[in-house]
Motif scaffolding. Sequence first.
Motif, PDB file in Angstrom:
ATOM      1  N   CYS A  20       0.830  -1.208   0.000  1.00  0.00           N
ATOM      2  CA  CYS A  20       0.000   0.000   0.000  1.00  0.00           C
ATOM      3  C   CYS A  20       0.866   1.260   0.000  1.00  0.00           C
ATOM      4  O   CYS A  20       0.589   2.211  -0.723  1.00  0.00           O
ATOM      5  N   MET A  21       1.922   1.260   0.792  1.00  0.00           N
ATOM      6  CA  MET A  21       2.796   2.428   0.848  1.00  0.00           C
ATOM      7  C   MET A  21       3.510   2.653  -0.478  1.00  0.00           C
ATOM      8  O   MET A  21       3.832   3.795  -0.819  1.00  0.00           O
ATOM      9  N   ALA A  22       3.740   1.591  -1.234  1.00  0.00           N
ATOM     10  CA  ALA A  22       4.335   1.750  -2.558  1.00  0.00           C
ATOM     11  C   ALA A  22       3.407   2.552  -3.466  1.00  0.00           C
ATOM     12  O   ALA A  22       3.857   3.278  -4.348  1.00  0.00           O
ATOM     13  N   LEU A  23       2.091   2.441  -3.234  1.00  0.00           N
ATOM     14  CA  LEU A  23       1.122   3.193  -4.039  1.00  0.00           C
ATOM     15  C   LEU A  23       0.992   4.642  -3.592  1.00  0.00           C
ATOM     16  O   LEU A  23       0.876   5.543  -4.407  1.00  0.00           O
ATOM     17  N   ARG A  61       3.397  12.679 -10.627  1.00  0.00           N
ATOM     18  CA  ARG A  61       2.595  11.913  -9.669  1.00  0.00           C
ATOM     19  C   ARG A  61       1.309  11.394 -10.304  1.00  0.00           C
ATOM     20  O   ARG A  61       0.912  10.256 -10.083  1.00  0.00           O
ATOM     21  N   LEU A  62       0.648  12.235 -11.086  1.00  0.00           N
ATOM     22  CA  LEU A  62      -0.594  11.812 -11.723  1.00  0.00           C
ATOM     23  C   LEU A  62      -0.339  10.656 -12.694  1.00  0.00           C
ATOM     24  O   LEU A  62      -1.132   9.711 -12.770  1.00  0.00           O
ATOM     25  N   ARG A  63       0.773  10.713 -13.409  1.00  0.00           N
ATOM     26  CA  ARG A  63       1.113   9.607 -14.328  1.00  0.00           C
ATOM     27  C   ARG A  63       1.367   8.320 -13.556  1.00  0.00           C
ATOM     28  O   ARG A  63       0.914   7.248 -13.956  1.00  0.00           O
ATOM     29  N   GLU A  66      -1.871   6.983 -12.294  1.00  0.00           N
ATOM     30  CA  GLU A  66      -2.629   6.365 -13.384  1.00  0.00           C
ATOM     31  C   GLU A  66      -2.062   4.981 -13.706  1.00  0.00           C
ATOM     32  O   GLU A  66      -2.810   4.014 -13.864  1.00  0.00           O
ATOM     33  N   GLU A  67      -0.732   4.862 -13.764  1.00  0.00           N
ATOM     34  CA  GLU A  67      -0.086   3.575 -14.029  1.00  0.00           C
ATOM     35  C   GLU A  67      -0.415   2.553 -12.941  1.00  0.00           C
ATOM     36  O   GLU A  67      -0.542   1.357 -13.230  1.00  0.00           O
ATOM     37  N   ASN A  68      -0.545   3.027 -11.700  1.00  0.00           N
ATOM     38  CA  ASN A  68      -0.840   2.142 -10.565  1.00  0.00           C
ATOM     39  C   ASN A  68      -2.328   1.878 -10.383  1.00  0.00           C
ATOM     40  O   ASN A  68      -2.724   1.160  -9.465  1.00  0.00           O
ATOM     41  N   GLY A  69      -3.160   2.469 -11.229  1.00  0.00           N
ATOM     42  CA  GLY A  69      -4.596   2.215 -11.171  1.00  0.00           C
ATOM     43  C   GLY A  69      -5.332   2.980 -10.082  1.00  0.00           C
ATOM     44  O   GLY A  69      -6.445   2.609  -9.719  1.00  0.00           O
ATOM     45  N   ILE A  70      -4.730   4.056  -9.582  1.00  0.00           N
ATOM     46  CA  ILE A  70      -5.362   4.853  -8.526  1.00  0.00           C
ATOM     47  C   ILE A  70      -6.251   5.943  -9.114  1.00  0.00           C
ATOM     48  O   ILE A  70      -7.288   6.271  -8.555  1.00  0.00           O
ATOM     49  N   VAL A  71      -5.828   6.516 -10.229  1.00  0.00           N
ATOM     50  CA  VAL A  71      -6.634   7.540 -10.894  1.00  0.00           C
ATOM     51  C   VAL A  71      -6.832   7.162 -12.354  1.00  0.00           C
ATOM     52  O   VAL A  71      -6.044   6.415 -12.937  1.00  0.00           O
ATOM     53  N   SER A  72      -7.896   7.704 -12.915  1.00  0.00           N
ATOM     54  CA  SER A  72      -8.107   7.568 -14.354  1.00  0.00           C
ATOM     55  C   SER A  72      -8.020   8.966 -14.961  1.00  0.00           C
ATOM     56  O   SER A  72      -8.349   9.964 -14.323  1.00  0.00           O
ATOM     57  N   ARG A  73      -7.558   9.003 -16.177  1.00  0.00           N
ATOM     58  CA  ARG A  73      -7.386  10.260 -16.915  1.00  0.00           C
ATOM     59  C   ARG A  73      -8.352  10.235 -18.076  1.00  0.00           C
ATOM     60  O   ARG A  73      -8.403   9.258 -18.829  1.00  0.00           O
ATOM     61  N   ARG A  74      -9.109  11.306 -18.212  1.00  0.00           N
ATOM     62  CA  ARG A  74     -10.109  11.367 -19.281  1.00  0.00           C
ATOM     63  C   ARG A  74      -9.964  12.688 -20.024  1.00  0.00           C
ATOM     64  O   ARG A  74      -9.955  13.759 -19.414  1.00  0.00           O
ATOM     65  N   VAL A  75      -9.835  12.597 -21.345  1.00  0.00           N
ATOM     66  CA  VAL A  75      -9.768  13.794 -22.183  1.00  0.00           C
ATOM     67  C   VAL A  75     -11.191  14.240 -22.463  1.00  0.00           C
ATOM     68  O   VAL A  75     -12.000  13.464 -22.970  1.00  0.00           O
ATOM     69  N   GLU A  86      -9.733  11.422 -12.079  1.00  0.00           N
ATOM     70  CA  GLU A  86     -10.748  10.931 -11.148  1.00  0.00           C
ATOM     71  C   GLU A  86     -10.209   9.685 -10.462  1.00  0.00           C
ATOM     72  O   GLU A  86      -9.447   8.918 -11.050  1.00  0.00           O
ATOM     73  N   LEU A  87     -10.614   9.489  -9.215  1.00  0.00           N
ATOM     74  CA  LEU A  87     -10.203   8.277  -8.509  1.00  0.00           C
ATOM     75  C   LEU A  87     -10.881   7.062  -9.122  1.00  0.00           C
ATOM     76  O   LEU A  87     -12.057   7.101  -9.482  1.00  0.00           O
ATOM     77  N   THR A  88     -10.127   5.989  -9.240  1.00  0.00           N
ATOM     78  CA  THR A  88     -10.677   4.707  -9.669  1.00  0.00           C
ATOM     79  C   THR A  88     -11.263   4.019  -8.432  1.00  0.00           C
ATOM     80  O   THR A  88     -11.098   4.507  -7.312  1.00  0.00           O
ATOM     81  N   PRO A  89     -11.928   2.887  -8.599  1.00  0.00           N
ATOM     82  CA  PRO A  89     -12.389   2.150  -7.418  1.00  0.00           C
ATOM     83  C   PRO A  89     -11.246   1.819  -6.439  1.00  0.00           C
ATOM     84  O   PRO A  89     -11.422   1.902  -5.226  1.00  0.00           O
ATOM     85  N   LEU A  90     -10.058   1.475  -6.965  1.00  0.00           N
ATOM     86  CA  LEU A  90      -8.909   1.228  -6.088  1.00  0.00           C
ATOM     87  C   LEU A  90      -8.515   2.495  -5.342  1.00  0.00           C
ATOM     88  O   LEU A  90      -8.254   2.465  -4.140  1.00  0.00           O
ATOM     89  N   GLY A  91      -8.497   3.619  -6.051  1.00  0.00           N
ATOM     90  CA  GLY A  91      -8.179   4.893  -5.403  1.00  0.00           C
ATOM     91  C   GLY A  91      -9.180   5.229  -4.316  1.00  0.00           C
ATOM     92  O   GLY A  91      -8.807   5.714  -3.239  1.00  0.00           O
TER      93      GLY A  91
END
Length: 117
Positions: A20-23, A61-63, A66-75, A86-91
Motif C-alpha cells: 500500500c505504501m508503494a502506491l 505523480r498523476l502519471r 494512473e499507471e498504478n490504477g489509482i486515478v483515471s485520466r479522461r480527455v 478521477e479516482l478509480t475504485p482502487l483509489g
Amino acid sequence: MALKRRRNAAPNPQCPLAACMALIGGAWTPNAIWYLSGGPRRFSELKTDMAPVSAKMLTQRLREMEENGIVSRRVVPTSPPSVEYELTPLGAELLPAIRAIADVGMRLKARSAANAA
C-alpha cells in the motif's frame, strides 16, 4: 547475557503495508488523492488545490497514479481539449486511510495551536 530475539507477531509476515505504501508513499500522492475525493478535477484545479507543488511534480505523480490504477485520466472533448482526473475504485478504497491520516493531522494542528496560545 544476550537478549533473546523475539518472533514478529504481525499477522502477515509479507507486510501488506509495504504494498500500500508503494502506491501512496510518493510526495504529493496522498494530497492528490485527498483533493480527488471530492470528484473529478482538471489539472489546473489540482495545481491550485496543491499550490506548493510544481507542475512537473504533479504531472509525474498523476502519471504514476494512473499507471498504478489509482486515478483515471479522461480527455474532455472541449475546445481546447481538457483533461480530468478521477479516482478509480482502487483509489477510492484508499480514502478511509487518507481521511484517518487527515483527522490525525487536524488534531495535531489543533494541539499545536493550543500549545502556542
